[in-house]
Design an enzyme around this catalytic site. Structure first.
Site, short mmCIF file in Angstrom:
data_model
loop_
_atom_site.label_atom_id
_atom_site.label_comp_id
_atom_site.label_asym_id
_atom_site.label_seq_id
_atom_site.Cartn_x
_atom_site.Cartn_y
_atom_site.Cartn_z
N GLU A 1 60.74 -8.94 83.79
CA GLU A 1 60.69 -8.19 82.42
C GLU A 1 60.96 -6.88 82.85
O GLU A 1 61.04 -6.03 82.00
CB GLU A 1 59.09 -8.40 81.70
N GLU B 1 65.68 -22.59 65.68
CA GLU B 1 65.50 -23.46 64.25
C GLU B 1 66.44 -23.13 63.23
O GLU B 1 66.79 -23.76 62.37
CB GLU B 1 64.06 -22.85 63.49
#
Length: 318
Positions: A120, A89
């Protein structure tokens, strides 16, 4: 202080017990909804308790950006997605250079919405992800992990810090490797999850709020927010061009037509358009005043001797 690679147990979110008992009535939608809402309230409250830490970290991030460094977001699983969303953003909201923003996820960013849980655990991949970014001595890394012990994220943050980056760690577990090894630690004690172990919910809400505050306060320090408005937004579609026009009109207290004319002269850039609408004679002069004021509109107007801040500008009512 250095990171340790010992892995703490995964964050135990406990689970909100409906009615305060040990029996979870999973078929009672209203009761479960209430439990979820209670967990969200705790999550947001946890952000309020560390607002000072967030503000301090934001100032450092702004200094890194102003000095030409990069912002690098790192995470895995739902924490990685929250980090990636905030990073994505920034160019549109604050006009930040996309080439100076990086997102580090297990497996890369080609498929950011496919969570590879096994990846992960790959600490070596975390280290490689930072090595591949080259010199990090001018950069900042924002690393997010609910447990604070995700091997990929902890290793990425540790390698980044070893290579000279300023590291912000965001986690929900006190004394976790990520927080212990970070230059700036943000502990979000968001409490139990209504859906046991699903850290995309309350923990995710706390992460999103903390990340939003962190990047927005950085934007404020950089002068990209004025009177609560996005004055450095990238107006690259019709909706945002209309928003830019409204921002110029609101700050300079001029008509929509006057704001539109100022934006045309400024090539669509909101900040210089505001100064032009407030009485600065030309685009080049507006750019010079903004540079002298490090991008802050109010300071630029004061330096230029123009009383054009909303409510008292020379073009009020034009």
């Amino acid at each position: 202080m250095v990171f340790t690679m010992s892995v703490l147990p995964s964050l135990e979110t406990g689970g909100e017990r409906c009615g305060g008992t040990t029996d979870v009535v999973t078929t009672d939608e209203a009761m479960f909804a209430d439990a979820m809402l209670a967990s969200y309230r705790r999550a947001i409250a946890s952000v309020a308790t560390v607002s000072r830490d967030i503000r301090t970290a934001a100032l450092r991030l702004a200094a890194v950006w102003r000095a030409g460094g990069r912002l690098i977001y790192a995470g895995a699983g739902s924490s990685g997605l929250a980090a990636a969303e905030d990073a994505a953003e920034l160019p549109g909201t604050f006009g930040l250079d996309q080439s100076r923003i990086a997102i580090v996820l297990p497996g890369g960013t080609a498929e950011p919405f496919r969570i590879d849980s096994a990846a992960e655990d790959d600490a070596a991949a975390g280290e490689r992800s930072m090595t591949e970014l080259g010199d990090l001595s001018r950069d900042a890394v924002i690393a997010v992990s609910a447990s604070g012990s995700t091997p990929f994220t902890v290793a990425a943050a540790a390698e980044a810090r070893r290579r000279g980056a300023f590291v912000v760690g965001i986690a929900h577990h006190p004394a976790s490797p990520l927080l212990i090894g970070a230059d700036a630690s943000i502990l979000l004690e968001s409490g139990d999850e209504a859906l046991r172990g699903s850290t995309r919910l309350a923990a995710g809400a706390a992460q999103k709020a903390a990340l939003g505050m962190l990047s927005s306060l950085m934007g404020l320090e950089l002068g990209h927010i004025h009177q609560g408005l996005m004055v450095n937004l990238k107006a690259d579609n019709a909706k945002l061009r209309e928003r830019a026009r409204g921002i110029v009109a609101a700050i300079a207290s001029v008509s929509d037509a006057k704001a539109a004319a100022a934006l045309r002269e400024a090539g669509g850039d909101v900040k210089p358009a505001v100064l032009i609408a407030c009485g600065i004679a030309s685009m080049s002069e507006a750019v010079n005043w903004l540079a002298a004021a490090e991008g802050r509109i109010d300071d630029a107007l004061r330096r230029a001797g123009v009383n054009g801040i909303k409510g008292g500008g020379p073009n009020k009512g034009a």
